[in-house]
Design an enzyme around this catalytic site. Structure first.
Site, PDB file in Angstrom:
ATOM      1  N   ASP A  81       0.894  -1.152   0.000  1.00 47.64           N
ATOM      2  CA  ASP A  81       0.000   0.000   0.000  1.00 47.64           C
ATOM      3  C   ASP A  81       0.933   1.203   0.000  1.00 47.64           C
ATOM      4  O   ASP A  81       1.547   1.519   1.027  1.00 47.64           O
ATOM      5  CB  ASP A  81      -0.885  -0.002   1.257  1.00 47.64           C
ATOM      6  CG  ASP A  81      -1.841   1.182   1.278  1.00 47.64           C
ATOM      7  OD1 ASP A  81      -1.588   2.169   0.554  1.00 47.64           O
ATOM      8  OD2 ASP A  81      -2.835   1.133   2.020  1.00 47.64           O
ATOM      9  N   HIS A  82       1.071   1.837  -1.168  1.00 43.30           N
ATOM     10  CA  HIS A  82       2.144   2.825  -1.297  1.00 43.30           C
ATOM     11  C   HIS A  82       1.967   4.018  -0.357  1.00 43.30           C
ATOM     12  O   HIS A  82       2.916   4.732  -0.077  1.00 43.30           O
ATOM     13  CB  HIS A  82       2.295   3.290  -2.752  1.00 43.30           C
ATOM     14  CG  HIS A  82       1.165   4.130  -3.232  1.00 43.30           C
ATOM     15  ND1 HIS A  82       0.041   3.591  -3.803  1.00 43.30           N
ATOM     16  CD2 HIS A  82       0.967   5.460  -3.208  1.00 43.30           C
ATOM     17  CE1 HIS A  82      -0.794   4.557  -4.112  1.00 43.30           C
ATOM     18  NE2 HIS A  82      -0.259   5.708  -3.765  1.00 43.30           N
ATOM     19  N   HIS A 111      -6.132   2.683   1.848  1.00 43.81           N
ATOM     20  CA  HIS A 111      -5.341   3.854   2.253  1.00 43.81           C
ATOM     21  C   HIS A 111      -5.899   4.535   3.503  1.00 43.81           C
ATOM     22  O   HIS A 111      -5.178   4.794   4.459  1.00 43.81           O
ATOM     23  CB  HIS A 111      -5.304   4.903   1.136  1.00 43.81           C
ATOM     24  CG  HIS A 111      -4.751   4.386  -0.154  1.00 43.81           C
ATOM     25  ND1 HIS A 111      -3.754   3.448  -0.196  1.00 43.81           N
ATOM     26  CD2 HIS A 111      -5.031   4.685  -1.443  1.00 43.81           C
ATOM     27  CE1 HIS A 111      -3.468   3.186  -1.460  1.00 43.81           C
ATOM     28  NE2 HIS A 111      -4.225   3.912  -2.238  1.00 43.81           N
TER      29      HIS A 111
END
Lengths: 354, 511
Positions: free
Chosen positions: B199-200, B262
């Site tokens: 999950d960047h 996110h």
């Protein structure tokens, strides 16, 4: 006895606006008021550069301009002339700004020229102008000498120096640095720019042994050769000390030709060879059947890395060593922070050779 | 950390982070956008910094017909375009030498057999020690066939003392059932300890700084609870529309695309208890506890506490933009939400009674991602009286753009009168630290190569997040078009979202 520094010369030196010392804070505030909303002041550290040399003081101003782009700081330059006939203190203020997005971010610079008695007691003049609560990093650009003024050094969180500038007999300065850093239960941390200078070479050397087959030989090296420039002996020694610390070698200094011994009793001979060029221009490691080479490409910040052995068939690789400009070394030192435990271990390994 | 037998002792201590190990990185979907825009530029930047071991191979695995040379040339072009630092041609040349292309369909077992041979050869030639990092950058519908073939070809098991890890790009499923299926699928090939769900957002500096802010500063943690905090707002607003992702987005929607991963990750970092250590599992244990404490939303609660909306035509930055349903490749009758605002309650001791408001949306007036911790007001005496009501303190953690932290407080306006106005103490990463922040993918790739899973989502995290989101999806499935509010592109979202937060005597922050 040294002549007083000409104020006219200093005003031309790019130090900025001459100010009375008691008005420094007021004039700095005015500088920002005049700039209005366009400029933002930023500061994460107090960076003090102490020099006793007029030329370096001039260079320091452009150095600060480079540093401020990476490390927002209140920079204080001290040009000390303790041998000047009369006590005198003068000051200038300046700001170094750079655009970040749509904002202009600025770091302040205060320059002090201290002469005579004023240069012998700089703390009372300079330290009231530190940005409060921020750490103090002091780059001492002069030989470190005894006696050590404990009250002065108690202010300093990070003592920065460049051991490459200490000439062929750096032992005295190292001893003073050790004493300073031991004053506050080790809370003053040493930062040697020469250690930053070997960082790229350490990366490059490490890369020689990433290959599994090369790694097998790392503990059977039996010779190390380092080629260094005219001012690079201490740099080469630090590199050698680092290898010794990482590979657990012990120096046998009492021999006619000192060597290291490995934990398995093996002897590792070494040679430091001076030549023209960069602080470190090459390294050669030899084991029974392999040779590991780093060769600096002249005039560049690149090494050619070669592993020569029957089972590893890799062409030479180019490894970027990073900039060795003074400003970049200082930026690197300020960025990495920490206590440099490997530096201290490396110094210990080569102490008898210093 | 004990030195491993195969560790290079000269690497130890060169950086103040865990050391990436020599390995081959095999990218499935090597001709896609992610590889060109993010992965290879990130690897190049690491190489340029000297952070990458020399013995690293990048193997692109894809169907299209290419040679090693043409693949390198394409990547060189895009890396020059997308790298955060200017490409040094000498360094690129060295790095490009480690890149090769393996042409195969994802469902062709022979392609995996030849890949295995190629990797073995690379291990011998370049000393990568049998370590393999498989990066699933292909579309999710290809994951199953790739993972199955990796297992059947034996590539999921590293030779000798090496390791085999897999990085899975989101989405991790489309609901709890599919997430479980995907996790089971991954687990059939790779153990959880070798699975890295990326999950960047978690690789961004400011996201990493949330824990530092909370647990390295004694002043905040004392105030970080229901006694002092009125509510928390977590916002991720975008100005862009669906761009080239309409096919995926129209099926997913904002809840799946942003909230499930996110925003819930940011919520966890904001709300979790101090972990017992900084290792991956200690941190992830605490995050999972937050997810388990989220009050489940039944149909009635979902209707009351969640606003879903879709943008209509409008103007963003003065430029006319079409309605969502008029975007290319979007169903003209789509009921997909492009905006979600919701109230989340965490039923634990620390957060009892403190609502967390989450909002995400496309085609909003401003692009910003932030966490705003809104403190309770001062007692209604002295300065906080009817004549002059004070604004409450707000601590804002800006994730993007202009990463930083600000604190709003009250101060006296200079003058004879006692007039109190809000002022803002503002810390900007860019201003203070100057240098370019590494891309999230740089950090995450290094972590995966080092075996550090702290910034990756664990299986139970993903499933707990889906468990919470699934109830909302179920509630929505029972609604018709009336449940979908509309907002004009370029605005701050639908009025229903304003009503949601106003019920708690609060308003959405002006971003």
């Amino acid at each position: 006895m040294e002549a007083a520094v000409s104020v006219a010369t200093l005003d031309q030196a790019g130090f900025g606006i001459p100010v009375e010392i008691e008005r420094i804070d007021r004039d700095l505030n005015k500088l920002w008021e005049d700039a209005g909303e366009k400029k933002t002041r930023a500061s994460l550290i107090n960076l003090v550069l102490y020099s006793e040399n007029l030329e370096s003081a001039f260079e320091n101003t452009s150095l600060i301009a480079d540093i401020a782009g990476e490390h927002a700081c209140r920079a204080i330059l001290i040009l000390a002339k303790p041998d000047a006939p009369e006590a005198k203190a003068s000051a200038w203020i300046n700001a170094h700004c750079r655009m970040i997005g749509e904002r202009e971010i600025c770091s302040e610079q205060i320059t002090f020229v201290l002469e005579g008695d004023a240069a012998r007691e700089p703390a009372g003049i300079v330290f009231p102008h530190l940005d409060s609560d921020l750490p103090l990093c002091l780059w001492w650009q002069a030989p470190l000498q005894k006696p050590v003024d404990a009250r002065f050094w108690a202010w300093v969180d990070r003592l920065i120096y460049d051991s490459a500038e200490w000439g062929d007999s750096p032992a005295g300065s190292f001893a003073v640095a050790r004493e300073i850093c031991g004053l506050r239960d080790g809370r003053t941390v040493p930062g040697d720019l020469n250690w930053m200078r070997v960082l790229g070479t350490r990366f490059a050397l490490a890369s020689l042994f990433d290959h599994a087959l090369a790694l097998e030989r790392i503990r059977s090296l039996d010779r190390v050769e380092i080629t260094h420039g005219p001012r690079g002996r201490m740099t080469a020694l630090l590199l050698l000390g680092w290898l010794a610390a990482r590979l657990d070698w012990t120096l046998q200094p009492m021999m006619a030709s000192p060597f290291f011994s490995a934990p398995d009793g093996r002897q590792i001979t070494f040679a430091l060879q001076e030549t023209d060029g960069a602080h470190i221009s090459g390294c050669r490691f030899v084991s029974a059947d392999r040779e590991f080479l780093l060769e600096r490409q002249p005039g560049t910040t690149l090494y050619e890395a070669t592993v020569s052995c029957p089972s590893v068939q890799e062409p030479p690789r180019v490894v970027h060593v990073g900039s060795e400009k003074t400003a970049d070394l200082l930026i690197s030192e300020l960025s990495r922070g920490g206590r440099h435990t490997q530096y201290l271990a490396s110094l210990q390994k080569i102490a008898p050779l210093i | 950390m004990p030195e491993s037998k195969s560790a290079n002792p000269l690497r130890e201590g060169l950086t103040n982070r865990s050391l990436p190990e020599p390995c081959s990185i095999i990218i499935f979907g090597a001709t896609g956008d992610l590889t060109h825009r993010k992965l290879v530029p990130a690897l190049y930047n690491l190489a340029a910094e000297g952070a990458l071991p020399q013995a690293v191979n990048v193997v692109g695995f894809a169907r299209r017909d290419k040679t090693d040379e043409s693949f390198r040339a394409e990547l060189g072009e895009t890396t020059r375009q997308f790298s955060r630092r200017q490409v040094n041609e000498d360094i690129w040349a060295g790095f490009a030498g480690s890149i090769c292309y393996h042409r195969s369909a994802f469902d062709d077992p022979a392609g995996y057999a030849t890949l295995a041979e190629r990797l073995d050869a690379l291990d011998r030639e370049r000393g990568t020690r049998g370590n393999r990092l498989f990066y699933l950058a292909a579309s999710p519908d290809q994951f199953e066939v790739i993972l199955r073939n990796l297992r059947e070809s034996g590539l999921n098991r590293a030779p000798g003392d090496g390791w085999a890890r897999v990085i899975v790009e989101k989405p991790f499923g489309t609901d709890l059932a599919s997430a479980r299926d995907l996790n089971a699928l991954v687990e059939a090939s790779f153990p959880e300890s070798d699975t890295y769900r990326i999950d960047h957002y978690l690789g961004k500096e400011t996201a990493q700084n949330i824990m530092v802010l909370r647990f390295a500063n004694a002043i905040f943690e004392q105030l970080w609870n229901a006694r002092y905090i009125h509510h928390v707002q977590i916002t991720a607003s975008e100005q862009i529309g669906v761009e080239g992702r309409a096919g995926y987005y129209d099926k997913a929607g904002a809840l799946r695309d942003m909230i499930q991963n996110h925003l819930l990750q940011l919520l966890c970092l904001t709300a979790m208890e101090p972990p017992v250590g900084l290792d991956a599992d200690s941190i992830r244990d605490e995050k999972v506890k937050v997810l388990r404490a989220l009050r489940p939303l039944d149909d009635a609660a979902a209707h009351k506490l969640v606003v879903r909306a879709q943008y209509g035509a409008g103007a963003v930055n003065g430029t006319r933009v079409p309605a969502y349903r008029d975007e290319q490749n979007v169903n003209p009758e789509s009921l997909t939400e492009t905006y979600v605002a919701m109230q989340v309650n965490i039923d634990n001791w620390r957060w009892a009674g403190v609502p967390f408001f989450l909002r995400v949306g496309k085609r909003l007036a401003k692009a910003a991602t932030e966490i705003a911790v809104q403190f309770k007001g001062a007692p209604p005496v002295l300065f906080n009286v009817a004549r002059q009501t004070l604004t409450n303190n707000v601590l804002v953690i800006r994730i993007q753009p202009d990463e930083g932290i600000s604190l709003r407080m009250s101060a006296k306006v200079p003058g004879a009168a006692v007039r109190v106005e809000p002022v803002k103490m503002d810390f900007h990463y860019g201003t203070s630290f100057g240098k370019g922040t590494p891309e999230a993918y740089e950090r995450l790739l290094l972590d995966a190569m080092s075996g550090d899973a702290t910034l990756f989502a664990r299986r139970d995290e993903v499933e707990e997040a889906w468990r919470f989101v699934d109830r909302i999806l179920d509630a929505w499935s029972a609604q018709d078009a009336e449940g979908l509010a509309m907002y004009s592109a370029g605005t701050w979202g639908p009025t229903e979202a304003d009503d949601l937060i106003t019920r708690h005597s609060a308003t959405w922050r002006r971003l």
